[in-house]
Design an enzyme around this catalytic site. Structure first.
Site, PDB file in Angstrom:
ATOM      1  N   ASP A 133       3.692   4.553   0.719  1.00 21.93           N
ATOM      2  CA  ASP A 133       4.258   4.707   2.168  1.00 21.93           C
ATOM      3  C   ASP A 133       3.146   4.489   3.303  1.00 21.93           C
ATOM      4  OD1 ASP A 133       5.936   5.211   4.514  1.00 21.93           O
ATOM      5  OD2 ASP A 133       6.010   7.316   4.039  1.00 21.93           O
TER       6      ASP A 133
ATOM      7  N   SER B 192       8.972   8.003  -6.371  1.00 30.24           N
ATOM      8  CA  SER B 192       8.727   9.432  -6.845  1.00 30.24           C
ATOM      9  C   SER B 192       7.849   9.949  -7.865  1.00 30.24           C
ATOM     10  CB  SER B 192       9.923   9.995  -7.388  1.00 30.24           C
ATOM     11  OG  SER B 192      11.066  10.164  -6.383  1.00 30.24           O
TER      12      SER B 192
ATOM     13  N   ASP C 207      -0.375  -4.509  -5.491  1.00 29.15           N
ATOM     14  CA  ASP C 207      -0.157  -3.823  -4.471  1.00 29.15           C
ATOM     15  C   ASP C 207       1.109  -4.172  -3.494  1.00 29.15           C
ATOM     16  OD1 ASP C 207      -0.236  -2.802  -1.725  1.00 29.15           O
ATOM     17  OD2 ASP C 207      -2.405  -3.066  -1.418  1.00 29.15           O
ATOM     18  N   ILE C 208       1.884  -3.485  -3.566  1.00 31.36           N
ATOM     19  CA  ILE C 208       3.145  -3.982  -3.066  1.00 31.36           C
ATOM     20  C   ILE C 208       3.204  -4.720  -1.606  1.00 31.36           C
ATOM     21  CG2 ILE C 208       4.480  -2.165  -1.969  1.00 31.36           C
ATOM     22  CD1 ILE C 208       6.668  -2.787  -3.824  1.00 31.36           C
TER      23      ILE C 208
ATOM     24  N   ILE D 216       3.006  11.102  -5.610  1.00 32.30           N
ATOM     25  CA  ILE D 216       2.956  12.417  -4.801  1.00 32.30           C
ATOM     26  C   ILE D 216       4.182  13.311  -5.097  1.00 32.30           C
ATOM     27  CG2 ILE D 216       3.147  13.604  -2.430  1.00 32.30           C
ATOM     28  CD1 ILE D 216       1.462  10.913  -1.684  1.00 32.30           C
TER      29      ILE D 216
HETATM   30  N1  AR6 Z   1       1.738  -0.698  -3.891  1.00 35.63           N
HETATM   31  C1  AR6 Z   1       2.287  -0.455  -4.981  1.00 35.63           C
HETATM   32  N2  AR6 Z   1       2.547   1.156  -5.567  1.00 35.63           N
HETATM   33  C2  AR6 Z   1       1.804   1.887  -4.890  1.00 35.63           C
HETATM   34  C3  AR6 Z   1       0.874   1.393  -4.030  1.00 35.63           C
HETATM   35  C4  AR6 Z   1       0.975   0.327  -3.624  1.00 35.63           C
HETATM   36  N3  AR6 Z   1       0.177  -0.011  -2.315  1.00 35.63           N
HETATM   37  N4  AR6 Z   1       0.128   2.775  -3.747  1.00 35.63           N
HETATM   38  C5  AR6 Z   1       0.790   3.829  -4.519  1.00 35.63           C
HETATM   39  N5  AR6 Z   1       1.732   3.078  -5.293  1.00 35.63           N
HETATM   40  P1  AR6 Z   1       3.944   7.540  -3.860  1.00 35.63           P
HETATM   41  P2  AR6 Z   1       6.391   9.108  -4.358  1.00 35.63           P
HETATM   42  C6  AR6 Z   1       2.354   3.794  -6.218  1.00 35.63           C
HETATM   43  O1  AR6 Z   1       3.066   8.851  -4.128  1.00 35.63           O
HETATM   44  O2  AR6 Z   1       5.701   9.909  -5.508  1.00 35.63           O
HETATM   45  C7  AR6 Z   1       4.248   9.830   0.795  1.00 35.63           C
HETATM   46  O3  AR6 Z   1       3.353  10.509   1.168  1.00 35.63           O
HETATM   47  C8  AR6 Z   1       2.076   5.131  -7.042  1.00 35.63           C
HETATM   48  O4  AR6 Z   1       1.038   4.646  -7.961  1.00 35.63           O
HETATM   49  O5  AR6 Z   1       3.580   6.431  -2.859  1.00 35.63           O
HETATM   50  O6  AR6 Z   1       7.705   8.681  -4.378  1.00 35.63           O
HETATM   51  C9  AR6 Z   1       5.729   9.906   1.323  1.00 35.63           C
HETATM   52  O7  AR6 Z   1       5.703   9.854   2.412  1.00 35.63           O
HETATM   53  C10 AR6 Z   1       3.227   5.413  -7.704  1.00 35.63           C
HETATM   54  O8  AR6 Z   1       3.546   5.065  -8.845  1.00 35.63           O
HETATM   55  O9  AR6 Z   1       5.346   7.949  -3.861  1.00 35.63           O
HETATM   56  C11 AR6 Z   1       6.287  10.757   0.547  1.00 35.63           C
HETATM   57  O10 AR6 Z   1       5.975  12.038   1.227  1.00 35.63           O
HETATM   58  C12 AR6 Z   1       4.395   4.913  -6.614  1.00 35.63           C
HETATM   59  O11 AR6 Z   1       3.738   3.990  -6.055  1.00 35.63           O
HETATM   60  C13 AR6 Z   1       5.821  10.951  -0.705  1.00 35.63           C
HETATM   61  O12 AR6 Z   1       4.534  10.346  -0.836  1.00 35.63           O
HETATM   62  C14 AR6 Z   1       4.913   6.004  -5.825  1.00 35.63           C
HETATM   63  O13 AR6 Z   1       4.118   7.162  -5.459  1.00 35.63           O
HETATM   64  C15 AR6 Z   1       6.539  10.103  -2.018  1.00 35.63           C
HETATM   65  O14 AR6 Z   1       5.921  10.230  -3.029  1.00 35.63           O
END
Ligand code: AR6
Length: 173
Positions: free
Chosen positions: A33, A120, A9-10, A123
């Site tokens: 985020d 990216s 978890d980052i 979501i």
């Molecule tokens: N630590 C590390 N990686 C994570 C964590 C965490 N705690 N949580 C999720 N991931 P995403 P996006 C990973 O959806 O696709 C938001 O609503 C996850 O498994 O976080 O860039 C923003 O506000 C995935 O591999 O970001 C934008 O609206 C990666 O992080 C939108 O989502 C990115 O997933 C951005 O979408």
């Protein structure tokens, strides 16, 4: 520059900067985020609001830097990845911009250790394999890479972790 991959978890990473996969509003959302804002506390949102008031929304591919609030890192670099809407050179270039602009901002702020999530690939539905290739290639080819000591790819899911591990092993052979 050392490049590492971990599964974590980052929000738990004690780097000079962690990168947030934000949206152009900079006002928070789901995924990584949401976790960063939840655990980092109000100071991050306040800093994002101040940036918005000054420069407006953050365009896709761009990056801004704030405090990391209560997180163990010093800074959060917020970058906005492209939403996947099918194969396009533009999407690939925008994702590369996220990594490049985050590194540039890191260097400007004397960051030596930086942790990236898989921008990216949640979501925003960018294909994980393609996103990993872009992330690794962009960082490896970054012109000023000697100014950064360590890049940590922080993967949250097994699929991304295995992809990065395999690709980085291949480069280091
Ligand atoms: N630590 C590390 N990686 C994570 C964590 C965490 N705690 N949580 C999720 N991931 P995403 P996006 C990973 O959806 O696709 C938001 O609503 C996850 O498994 O976080 O860039 C923003 O506000 C995935 O591999 O970001 C934008 O609206 C990666 O992080 C939108 O989502 C990115 O997933 C951005 O979408």
């Amino acid at each position: 520059m050392i490049i590492e991959v971990i599964k974590a978890d980052i929000t738990t990473i004690k780097a000079d900067a962690i990168v947030n996969a934000a949206n152009s509003s900079l006002l928070g959302g789901g995924g990584v985020d949401g976790a960063i804002h939840r655990k980092g506390g109000k100071a991050i949102l306040q800093a994002c609001v101040a940036i918005r008031n000054k420069q407006g929304k953050c365009k896709t591919g761009n990056a801004v830097i704030t405090t990391a609030g209560n997180l163990p890192a010093k800074y959060v670099i917020h970058t906005v990845g492209p939403v996947w809407n099918g194969e396009s050179k533009k999407n690939n270039a925008l994702l590369a911009d996220c990594y490049r602009n985050s590194l540039t901002l890191a260097i400007e702020n004397d960051v030596k250790v930086i942790a990236f999530p898989n921008i990216s690939t949640g979501i925003y539905h960018f294909p994980k394999d393609k996103a990993a290739d872009i992330a690794i290639t962009t960082i490896n080819n970054f012109a000023e890479k000697e100014k950064i000591e360590k890049v940590i790819f922080v993967c949250f899911d097994d699929e991304n972790y295995l992809l990065y591990e395999e690709k980085l092993n291949r480069i280091n052979q």
